[in-house]
Design an enzyme around this catalytic site. Structure first.
Site, PDB file in Angstrom:
ATOM      1  N   ASN A   7     -74.727  53.809 -15.016  1.00 39.57           N
ATOM      2  CA  ASN A   7     -76.077  54.221 -16.017  1.00 39.57           C
ATOM      3  C   ASN A   7     -76.919  52.619 -16.551  1.00 39.57           C
ATOM      4  OD1 ASN A   7     -76.506  54.591 -18.596  1.00 39.57           O
ATOM      5  ND2 ASN A   7     -75.339  55.693 -19.752  1.00 39.57           N
ATOM      6  N   GLU A  34     -78.535  57.966 -17.190  1.00 40.38           N
ATOM      7  CA  GLU A  34     -79.845  57.987 -18.636  1.00 40.38           C
ATOM      8  C   GLU A  34     -81.193  57.338 -17.883  1.00 40.38           C
ATOM      9  OE1 GLU A  34     -77.270  56.314 -22.124  1.00 40.38           O
ATOM     10  OE2 GLU A  34     -78.684  57.617 -22.535  1.00 40.38           O
ATOM     11  N   ASP A 150     -71.318  58.650 -15.694  1.00 45.45           N
ATOM     12  CA  ASP A 150     -70.626  57.616 -16.950  1.00 45.45           C
ATOM     13  C   ASP A 150     -69.968  59.263 -17.274  1.00 45.45           C
ATOM     14  OD1 ASP A 150     -70.477  57.491 -19.387  1.00 45.45           O
ATOM     15  OD2 ASP A 150     -72.698  56.933 -19.930  1.00 45.45           O
ATOM     16  N   ASN A 152     -68.151  59.166 -20.086  1.00 48.35           N
ATOM     17  CA  ASN A 152     -67.612  59.344 -21.326  1.00 48.35           C
ATOM     18  C   ASN A 152     -66.674  59.726 -21.574  1.00 48.35           C
ATOM     19  OD1 ASN A 152     -69.834  58.176 -22.805  1.00 48.35           O
ATOM     20  ND2 ASN A 152     -71.652  60.062 -22.342  1.00 48.35           N
ATOM     21  N   ASP A 221     -67.041  54.519 -16.582  1.00 47.89           N
ATOM     22  CA  ASP A 221     -68.141  55.198 -15.272  1.00 47.89           C
ATOM     23  C   ASP A 221     -66.812  54.900 -14.745  1.00 47.89           C
ATOM     24  OD1 ASP A 221     -71.175  54.385 -16.419  1.00 47.89           O
ATOM     25  OD2 ASP A 221     -69.886  53.102 -17.578  1.00 47.89           O
ATOM     26  N   ASP A 250     -76.567  47.983 -21.929  1.00 46.17           N
ATOM     27  CA  ASP A 250     -74.905  48.188 -21.845  1.00 46.17           C
ATOM     28  C   ASP A 250     -73.623  48.846 -20.952  1.00 46.17           C
ATOM     29  OD1 ASP A 250     -75.862  50.626 -22.268  1.00 46.17           O
ATOM     30  OD2 ASP A 250     -75.293  50.649 -24.514  1.00 46.17           O
ATOM     31  N   HIS A 251     -74.497  49.567 -19.897  1.00 47.96           N
ATOM     32  CA  HIS A 251     -73.559  49.393 -18.594  1.00 47.96           C
ATOM     33  C   HIS A 251     -73.416  48.407 -17.352  1.00 47.96           C
ATOM     34  CE1 HIS A 251     -72.253  53.680 -20.052  1.00 47.96           C
ATOM     35  NE2 HIS A 251     -73.001  53.818 -20.883  1.00 47.96           N
TER      36      HIS A 251
END
Length: 259
Positions: A7, A34, A150, A152, A221, A250-251
């Site tokens: 991501n 993303e 991802d 989530n 992930d 951030d990933h």
DNA sequence: ATGGCAGCCCGAGGCTGA
């Protein structure tokens, strides 16, 4: 065959990091999430110059998924069956030729689902139900496949720095985790958990509150492998160092090697 | 000290994410 998922939190913002990763990790297939851009704004030419083709399912401003491949895919499929009418770009599949037969790879950006008392949460659960149905079809067809992305989903308490802090969050609620287990119970193998039982193995650290500096992360992930893909799993790894770059996502990428 | 960010949008602060 090396398959990775990342991501990138805006593919245009992350292009230098992305090109660096392609050069150094040299995946055969890289699933992106993303993108935060439409198809026409995707940096296809720069990625092609690095030796990769792009199958892109973009969206203005938010979401967006892609699959970068060294070789031409045998087939590309956009969207999850059953999500006709869904305007959010969250799913794409590519089938790649391989030495042991074709491998189907999906790049998934599963909805966040917060706040759980809004329609965002049932949207997340509905997406997971459609993903379960798709995985079930592919299992019955005895495909060799990898569902990467991802999710989530924090699968278990050991996958969060402070699991108690996630109580009531859409990433950790029982309804979410139950569906993730349903997916696994179809016969899928989660690659990282096939190779380590360790706690404190994360793929995401929030930009806020010094989460990275304090190593307060979560593991959301995942790569889920069909039985035939799991039989070929040689290794799985999380490229944690990528989070230490300037202006990082951030990933971080998660990758596997299939024999 | 219990908050601290980073993208997107067609141009500023509101929305979104996790």
């Amino acid at each position: 065959m090396r398959i990775a998922t990342w991501n990138v939190n805006s593919v245009r913002q992350r292009l230098p990091h992305l090109l660096d990763y392609l050069g150094k990790a040299a995946p055969d297939v890289l699933c992106l999430q993303e993108l935060k851009c439409v198809d026409d704004a995707f940096p296809r030419a720069e990625i092609e110059a690095a030796g990769y083709r792009s199958a892109v399912h973009g969206q203005k401003g938010f979401n967006g998924v892609a699959i970068l491949t060294r070789a031409e895919p045998l087939e590309v499929r956009i969207g999850l069956p059953g999500d006709e009418g869904d305007v959010q770009s969250r799913y794409i599949e590519a089938v790649m030729a391989g030495p042991a037969g074709p491998v189907r790879v999906a790049s998934i950006y599963l909805p966040n689902g917060n706040p759980p008392d809004t329609d965002k949460f049932p949207y997340k659960l509905g997406f997971m139900d459609r993903l379960i149905r798709r995985a079930s079809e592919l299992i019955q067809a005895e495909d060799c496949f990898v569902l990467a992305g991802d999710y989530n989903v924090i699968p278990e308490p050991r996958d969060a720095y402070d699991a108690a802090a996630w109580t009531g969050d859409a990433l950790f609620l029982p309804d979410t985790r139950r569906r993730f287990r349903t997916l696994l119970n179809l016969g899928l193998t989660e690659a990282v958990r096939a190779t380590t039982d360790a706690a404190g193995v994360y793929s995401f650290w929030d930009y806020q509150a010094g989460a990275w500096q304090k190593d307060r992360g979560i593991r959301i992930d995942h790569l889920l492998l069909s039985p035939r893909a799991a039989d070929r799993l040689r290794s799985a790894a999380i490229d944690k160092h990528v989070r230490a770059a300037d202006k990082p996502s951030d990933h971080v990428p998660v990758r596997i090697d299939l024999g």
